[in-house]
Design an enzyme around this catalytic site. Structure first.
Site, PDB file in Angstrom:
ATOM      1  N   TYR A 179      -1.386 -21.412   9.432  1.00 39.60           N
ATOM      2  CA  TYR A 179      -0.664 -20.199   9.928  1.00 39.60           C
ATOM      3  C   TYR A 179       0.395 -20.562  10.972  1.00 39.60           C
ATOM      4  O   TYR A 179       1.711 -20.409  10.519  1.00 39.60           O
ATOM      5  CB  TYR A 179      -1.686 -19.102  10.417  1.00 39.60           C
ATOM      6  CG  TYR A 179      -1.047 -17.971  11.157  1.00 39.60           C
ATOM      7  CD1 TYR A 179      -0.352 -17.083  10.320  1.00 39.60           C
ATOM      8  CD2 TYR A 179      -0.778 -17.818  12.519  1.00 39.60           C
ATOM      9  CE1 TYR A 179       0.435 -15.885  10.689  1.00 39.60           C
ATOM     10  CE2 TYR A 179       0.078 -16.692  13.068  1.00 39.60           C
ATOM     11  CZ  TYR A 179       0.567 -15.771  12.127  1.00 39.60           C
ATOM     12  OH  TYR A 179       1.369 -14.655  12.795  1.00 39.60           O
ATOM     13  N   GLY A 182       3.034 -12.971  21.127  1.00 40.29           N
ATOM     14  CA  GLY A 182       1.538 -13.376  21.250  1.00 40.29           C
ATOM     15  C   GLY A 182       0.694 -12.131  20.558  1.00 40.29           C
ATOM     16  O   GLY A 182       1.092 -11.461  19.790  1.00 40.29           O
ATOM     17  N   ARG A 208       0.786  -1.318  -0.015  1.00 45.66           N
ATOM     18  CA  ARG A 208       0.099   0.036  -0.183  1.00 45.66           C
ATOM     19  C   ARG A 208       0.892   1.112  -0.034  1.00 45.66           C
ATOM     20  O   ARG A 208       1.370   1.530   0.995  1.00 45.66           O
ATOM     21  CB  ARG A 208      -1.052   0.078   1.197  1.00 45.66           C
ATOM     22  CG  ARG A 208      -2.122  -1.116   1.103  1.00 45.66           C
ATOM     23  CD  ARG A 208      -2.797  -1.019   2.497  1.00 45.66           C
ATOM     24  NE  ARG A 208      -2.149  -1.822   3.511  1.00 45.66           N
ATOM     25  CZ  ARG A 208      -2.680  -1.634   4.743  1.00 45.66           C
ATOM     26  NH1 ARG A 208      -3.820  -1.371   4.909  1.00 45.66           N
ATOM     27  NH2 ARG A 208      -1.910  -2.348   5.814  1.00 45.66           N
TER      28      ARG A 208
HETATM   29  P1  NDP Z   1      -0.564  -5.994  10.168  1.00 42.29           P
HETATM   30  O1  NDP Z   1      -1.596  -6.413   9.085  1.00 42.29           O
HETATM   31  O2  NDP Z   1      -0.810  -4.673  10.926  1.00 42.29           O
HETATM   32  O3  NDP Z   1       0.700  -5.563   9.112  1.00 42.29           O
HETATM   33  C1  NDP Z   1       1.061  -6.467   8.161  1.00 42.29           C
HETATM   34  C2  NDP Z   1       2.058  -5.935   7.260  1.00 42.29           C
HETATM   35  O4  NDP Z   1       2.508  -6.908   6.237  1.00 42.29           O
HETATM   36  C3  NDP Z   1       1.373  -4.780   6.453  1.00 42.29           C
HETATM   37  O5  NDP Z   1       2.540  -3.697   6.384  1.00 42.29           O
HETATM   38  C4  NDP Z   1       1.131  -5.233   5.029  1.00 42.29           C
HETATM   39  O6  NDP Z   1       1.197  -4.495   4.094  1.00 42.29           O
HETATM   40  C5  NDP Z   1       2.201  -6.344   5.163  1.00 42.29           C
HETATM   41  N1  NDP Z   1       2.134  -7.485   4.015  1.00 42.29           N
HETATM   42  C6  NDP Z   1       1.151  -8.479   4.054  1.00 42.29           C
HETATM   43  N2  NDP Z   1       1.134  -9.337   2.956  1.00 42.29           N
HETATM   44  C7  NDP Z   1       2.244  -8.681   2.292  1.00 42.29           C
HETATM   45  C8  NDP Z   1       2.707  -9.186   0.827  1.00 42.29           C
HETATM   46  N3  NDP Z   1       2.080  -9.919   0.074  1.00 42.29           N
HETATM   47  N4  NDP Z   1       3.749  -8.262   0.282  1.00 42.29           N
HETATM   48  C9  NDP Z   1       4.018  -7.067   1.192  1.00 42.29           C
HETATM   49  N5  NDP Z   1       3.608  -6.852   2.346  1.00 42.29           N
HETATM   50  C10 NDP Z   1       2.854  -7.488   2.959  1.00 42.29           C
HETATM   51  O7  NDP Z   1      -0.065  -7.089  11.106  1.00 42.29           O
HETATM   52  P2  NDP Z   1       1.271  -7.197  12.161  1.00 42.29           P
HETATM   53  O8  NDP Z   1       1.871  -6.042  11.993  1.00 42.29           O
HETATM   54  O9  NDP Z   1       0.468  -7.726  13.307  1.00 42.29           O
HETATM   55  O10 NDP Z   1       1.858  -8.238  11.361  1.00 42.29           O
HETATM   56  C11 NDP Z   1       3.409  -8.154  11.236  1.00 42.29           C
HETATM   57  C12 NDP Z   1       3.811  -9.443  11.419  1.00 42.29           C
HETATM   58  O11 NDP Z   1       4.045  -9.792  12.645  1.00 42.29           O
HETATM   59  C13 NDP Z   1       3.481 -10.453  10.618  1.00 42.29           C
HETATM   60  O12 NDP Z   1       4.532 -11.463  10.135  1.00 42.29           O
HETATM   61  C14 NDP Z   1       2.603 -11.349  11.816  1.00 42.29           C
HETATM   62  O13 NDP Z   1       2.454 -12.648  11.155  1.00 42.29           O
HETATM   63  C15 NDP Z   1       3.425 -11.309  12.882  1.00 42.29           C
HETATM   64  N6  NDP Z   1       2.752 -11.435  14.152  1.00 42.29           N
HETATM   65  C16 NDP Z   1       1.890 -10.578  14.637  1.00 42.29           C
HETATM   66  C17 NDP Z   1       1.063 -10.806  15.748  1.00 42.29           C
HETATM   67  C18 NDP Z   1      -0.129 -10.148  16.001  1.00 42.29           C
HETATM   68  O14 NDP Z   1      -0.916 -10.703  17.199  1.00 42.29           O
HETATM   69  N7  NDP Z   1      -0.482  -8.920  15.440  1.00 42.29           N
HETATM   70  C19 NDP Z   1       1.599 -11.998  16.485  1.00 42.29           C
HETATM   71  C20 NDP Z   1       2.590 -12.675  16.141  1.00 42.29           C
HETATM   72  C21 NDP Z   1       3.363 -12.262  14.713  1.00 42.29           C
HETATM   73  P3  NDP Z   1       0.471  -4.042   2.755  1.00 42.29           P
HETATM   74  O15 NDP Z   1      -0.683  -4.817   3.061  1.00 42.29           O
HETATM   75  O16 NDP Z   1       0.582  -2.758   2.758  1.00 42.29           O
HETATM   76  O17 NDP Z   1       1.039  -4.953   1.726  1.00 42.29           O
HETATM   77  C1  8X3 Z   2      -0.022 -13.951  15.679  1.00 41.54           C
HETATM   78  C2  8X3 Z   2      -0.368 -14.631  17.026  1.00 41.54           C
HETATM   79  O1  8X3 Z   2      -1.690 -16.257  18.384  1.00 41.54           O
HETATM   80  O2  8X3 Z   2      -3.113 -14.419  17.170  1.00 41.54           O
HETATM   81  O3  8X3 Z   2       1.003 -14.652  14.983  1.00 41.54           O
HETATM   82  O4  8X3 Z   2      -1.916 -16.318  15.913  1.00 41.54           O
HETATM   83  S1  8X3 Z   2      -1.822 -15.339  17.060  1.00 41.54           S
END
Ligand code: NDP
Ligand code: 8X3
Length: 255
Positions: A154, A185, A37
């Site tokens: 996932y 988490g 985005r």
């Molecule tokens: P968000 O959805 O807020 O952010 C995800 C980011 O990943 C966005 O900036 C999105 O950008 C980018 N993204 C997703 N798909 C693509 C793609 N195909 N190409 C490029 N960029 C991509 O979630 P989080 O900040 O929570 O997630 C960040 C990381 O943390 C992830 O790897 C998630 O699995 C991990 N995580 C999150 C947890 C949670 O509870 N929130 C817990 C544990 C891990 P855009 O859509 O603009 O491309």
């Molecule tokens: C994201 C944490 O437990 O919500 O990675 O899937 S959980």
């Protein structure tokens, strides 16, 4: 004039990536911010430039190997010496038992969380500093340590991130490039809104009745990890809300 160290963050358009961009700007890094985005990325870049950070944005989908290569190749000479790569882009789609799962969701999760991380790492690796300061930080998850019901694919994708982190750590130790993962988490970001395909009520319910982590908590851990002396490699940090002792248990008030 000393040049600021450069950090590249994937998935910087929201959540943990955005918070990490803010924290690393405060820590004096110049930033390469990436996501799909461009409007969100540019808005963040403008805010960070306003507080004095140098920012370069790259818009690409981590699943698209050719697009990743083209974006990295397009970096100007002054942006081609990278100290820290944060592989953060990722997502979950759906929460279903395996017999009711959506194969399109499975493919998107595996392509993004596993193959996307590999594409970015492969093309950025030649640009990462080889003087002992270089660092790769992968964002894993508690879901990559413990499997929970309805999250098999996932979880599998995040177990793969865990394995890749350990393997890349071994393979790059001789250079040396430091490698570690930060495994959170529940963090309130756009994560659940994406998982439930825009259902805001369902997404909000994930974070009700307890104090979840916020993206800045994870950014803080990343900043600490990469600011250790060169002889210290933090392999892994698992960071949980106090009310979430493991992947499957959240202690909610009034529940
Ligand atoms: P968000 O959805 O807020 O952010 C995800 C980011 O990943 C966005 O900036 C999105 O950008 C980018 N993204 C997703 N798909 C693509 C793609 N195909 N190409 C490029 N960029 C991509 O979630 P989080 O900040 O929570 O997630 C960040 C990381 O943390 C992830 O790897 C998630 O699995 C991990 N995580 C999150 C947890 C949670 O509870 N929130 C817990 C544990 C891990 P855009 O859509 O603009 O491309
Ligand atoms: C994201 C944490 O437990 O919500 O990675 O899937 S959980």
């Amino acid at each position: 004039m000393t040049q600021a160290p450069i950090a590249m963050i994937t998935g910087a358009s929201s959540g943990i990536g955005e918070a990490t961009a803010r924290a690393l700007a405060d820590a004096g890094y110049a930033l390469i911010l990436t996501a799909r985005r461009s409007d969100k990325l540019e808005a963040l870049a403008e805010k960070l430039r306003a507080i004095g950070a140098s920012v370069h944005t790259l818009v690409f989908d981590v699943r698209d190997e050719a697009a990743v290569e083209a974006a990295v190749t397009s970096l100007p000479e002054s942006w081609r010496s990278i100290r820290v790569l944060v592989n953060n882009a990722g997502l979950a789609l759906g929460l279903s038992p395996i017999d009711k799962g959506n194969p399109d969701h499975w493919e998107t999760m595996l392509d993004t969380n596993v193959k996307g991380l590999l594409h970015v790492t492969r093309f950025v690796l030649p640009l990462i500093n080889k003087d002992g300061s270089g660092h790769i930080v992968n964002i894993g998850s508690i879901a990559g340590k413990q499997v929970y019901a309805n999250g098999a694919v996932y979880c599998a994708s995040k177990y793969a991130v865990d394995a890749l982190t350990q393997g890349i750590r071994i393979d790059l130790a001789h250079i040396p490039i430091r490698v570690g993962s930060v495994c959170p988490g529940a963090v309130e970001t756009e994560f659940s809104l994406v998982r439930f395909e825009g259902n805001a009520e369902k997404a909000a319910s994930v974070y009700q009745g307890f104090e979840n982590l916020v993206a800045a908590d994870i950014a803080d851990a990343i900043c600490w990890m990469i600011s250790r002396p060169k002889h210290v490699n933090i392999n892994d940090i698992v960071i949980m809300p106090t009310a979430q002792p493991n992947a499957s248990t959240i202690l909610r008030k009034n529940a």
